[in-house]
Design an enzyme around this catalytic site. Structure first.
Site, PDB file in Angstrom:
ATOM      1  CG  ASP A  51      22.666 -48.027 -11.236  1.00  0.00           C
ATOM      2  OD1 ASP A  51      22.832 -47.401 -12.296  1.00  0.00           O
ATOM      3  OD2 ASP A  51      21.613 -48.638 -10.938  1.00  0.00           O
ATOM      4  CE1 TYR A  60      14.556 -49.041  -4.265  1.00  0.00           C
ATOM      5  CE2 TYR A  60      14.120 -47.642  -6.160  1.00  0.00           C
ATOM      6  CZ  TYR A  60      14.570 -48.823  -5.631  1.00  0.00           C
ATOM      7  OH  TYR A  60      15.050 -49.803  -6.464  1.00  0.00           O
ATOM      8  CE  LYS A 114      16.556 -53.792  -1.291  1.00  0.00           C
ATOM      9  NZ  LYS A 114      16.512 -53.600   0.139  1.00  0.00           N
TER      10      LYS A 114
HETATM   11  P1  13P Z   1      19.175 -51.173  -9.126  1.00  0.00           P
HETATM   12  O1  13P Z   1      19.468 -50.992  -7.673  1.00  0.00           O
HETATM   13  O2  13P Z   1      20.034 -52.249  -9.709  1.00  0.00           O
HETATM   14  O3  13P Z   1      19.267 -49.881  -9.862  1.00  0.00           O
HETATM   15  O4  13P Z   1      17.710 -51.751  -9.285  1.00  0.00           O
HETATM   16  C1  13P Z   1      16.612 -50.973  -9.048  1.00  0.00           C
HETATM   17  C2  13P Z   1      15.327 -51.730  -9.130  1.00  0.00           C
HETATM   18  O5  13P Z   1      14.522 -51.579  -8.258  1.00  0.00           O
HETATM   19  C3  13P Z   1      15.063 -52.632 -10.258  1.00  0.00           C
HETATM   20  O6  13P Z   1      13.788 -53.232 -10.191  1.00  0.00           O
HETATM   21 MG    MG Z   2      22.071 -52.354  -9.746  1.00  0.00          MG
HETATM   22 MG    MG Z   3      19.715 -49.042 -11.562  1.00  0.00          MG
HETATM   23 MG    MG Z   4      19.731 -52.865  -6.645  1.00  0.00          MG
HETATM   24 MG    MG Z   5      22.091 -49.825  -7.615  1.00  0.00          MG
END
Ligand code: 13P
Ligand code: MG
Ligand code: MG
Ligand code: MG
Ligand code: MG
Ligand code: 13P
Length: 372
Positions: free
Chosen positions: A10, A227, A230
């Site tokens: 990402d 954090y 994810k």
């Molecule tokens: P990503 O890991 O896809 O960037 O998502 C982060 C998130 O917490 C969206 O609510």
């Molecule tokens: Mg993502």
């Molecule tokens: Mg993201």
């Molecule tokens: Mg994620």
């Molecule tokens: Mg991600």
């Protein structure tokens, strides 16, 4: 030997965490076009799911190749630059290290890699998911490779009847183990039923001693110690001729089971199988999504992709997922929609505990309360 690598990151969301901007995809496409021209890669395809860019690549350098990993790293640096210019959300989100050294382990991008000698016909499916974690593949892999109610071949195909060997990682302790199924099914389920910690990393055919599946198994939250989003996972599964048929590999996703990772990486929600044009998140930053890109790998060429979930036979799964999402959403800040405290990616708990520490009193003795 051919190596199929999916390396993903990402590097900025459009809008918020929902999708990848077309300019990032164009940048990545130009980079892989040059890498194929230079002979580093045999072939490549750029894809996305939600806000994550995946480089799907074939080459002859093996898994963990410095050249291939550093190419992916450089490409993600370039897409990050584009994301910064456009002011996209979380530009460079998954690039956690300042400099590349050797391979991508612990650097943020996720990768699944599988080396094989091409069979006369080599059907593979590349799965990409967003708003979830690597353990999200556990249930699907169990069904594909160990559940005869999912995979008829386990019962009726001579080459599959001996079963499959699963390699499982313990992400907390950083150790691994293999389970031979079907004999060790119950032992294995004790672990992989806890997908935030135990993740199926690879699956091998016991009869053919061929590797059949590979997943990405990085946990960004543990890498960064805070954090950072994810670690939305990817997976490669080879199909047919002693491995599960294409339809057996897709079948687990007809049940939109719930996974961790929606909204702020902190909620459970159903895994929605979607076509490539629908691979963007929306409701409550979800529901978590999975796309399946089918390829025939022929002399290293990626013939495809076919958009495997662009099919009405998954409509009922999508409908069930939406119903499950309605149901889970109504729990608001309550578990099991919200993840247990230890798995939250965002938390106010530490600050809150410090602020109210003095106000906690011992509970009254039971006898005292009754005596009053
Ligand atoms: P990503 O890991 O896809 O960037 O998502 C982060 C998130 O917490 C969206 O609510
Ligand atoms: Mg993502
Ligand atoms: Mg993201
Ligand atoms: Mg994620
Ligand atoms: Mg991600
Ligand atoms: P075909 O006879 O179309 O090759 O199909 C074989 C198969 O295994 C389908 O699941």
């Amino acid at each position: 030997m051919t190596t199929l690598s999916i390396i993903k990151a990402d590097t900025g969301g459009f809008v918020g965490h929902s999708a990848v901007h077309p300019d990032l995809l164009a940048t990545a496409q130009e980079a892989v076009r040059r890498a194929v021209g230079d002979g580093l890669l045999l072939d490549a395809h750029v894809a996305s799911c939600g806000d994550d860019v995946s480089l799907i690549m074939t080459h002859e350098h093996g898994a963990d190749s410095e050249r291939v990993h550093s190419f992916a790293w450089d490409t993600f640096q370039q897409t990050t630059e584009v994301a910064k210019r456009l002011g996209l959300y979380g530009a460079g989100q998954d690039l956690l290290s300042d400099a590349f050294s050797g391979n991508l382990k612990g650097m943020g991008p996720g990768y699944a890699e599988l080396e094989f000698t091409e069979r006369p016909s080599e059907p593979v499916i590349c799965f990409l998911a967003d708003k979830t974690e690597p353990g999200a593949w556990n249930l699907a892999l169990y069904k594909m490779f160990a559940d005869p109610f999912n995979t008829a071949g386990l019962v009726i195909d001579e080459k599959m009847h001996a079963g499959f060997r699963f390699e499982v990682y313990d992400l907390f302790e950083e150790k691994r183990i293999t389970f031979d199924c079907p004999e060790e099914l119950y032992d294995m389920l004790m672990f992989i039923g806890a997908p935030a910690r135990y993740v199926v990393h690879a699956v091998q055919s016991r009869n053919l001693t061929e590797q059949a599946a590979a997943t990405s198994t990085q946990r960004l939250s543990l890498i960064a110690g805070k954090y950072v989003g994810k670690d939305d996972p990817v997976m490669i599964v080879r199909c047919q001729s002693g491995l599960p048929a294409v339809g057996e590999v897709l079948e687990p996703f007809s049940f939109p089971y719930t996974v961790g990772g929606a909204m702020r990486g902190s909620h459970h929600a159903p895994l929605l199988p979607v076509s490539i044009p629908d691979a963007h998140t929306a409701r409550f930053d979800g529901p978590p999504r999975v796309v399946a890109l089918g390829f025939q790998v022929t002399d290293g060429r990626l013939v495809g992709p076919r958009d495997m979930f662009a099919d009405p036979s998954f409509d009922s799964a999508r409908q069930q997922a939406n119903t499950a999402m309605d149901y889970l959403r109504r729990h608001g800040p309550f578990e099991p929609h919200r993840l247990p405290l230890e798995d939250l990616e965002y938390t106010t708990m530490r600050a809150l505990e410090a602020r109210i520490a003095q106000r906690w009193q011992p509970m009254p003795e039971v006898a005292t309360s009754l005596a009053r």
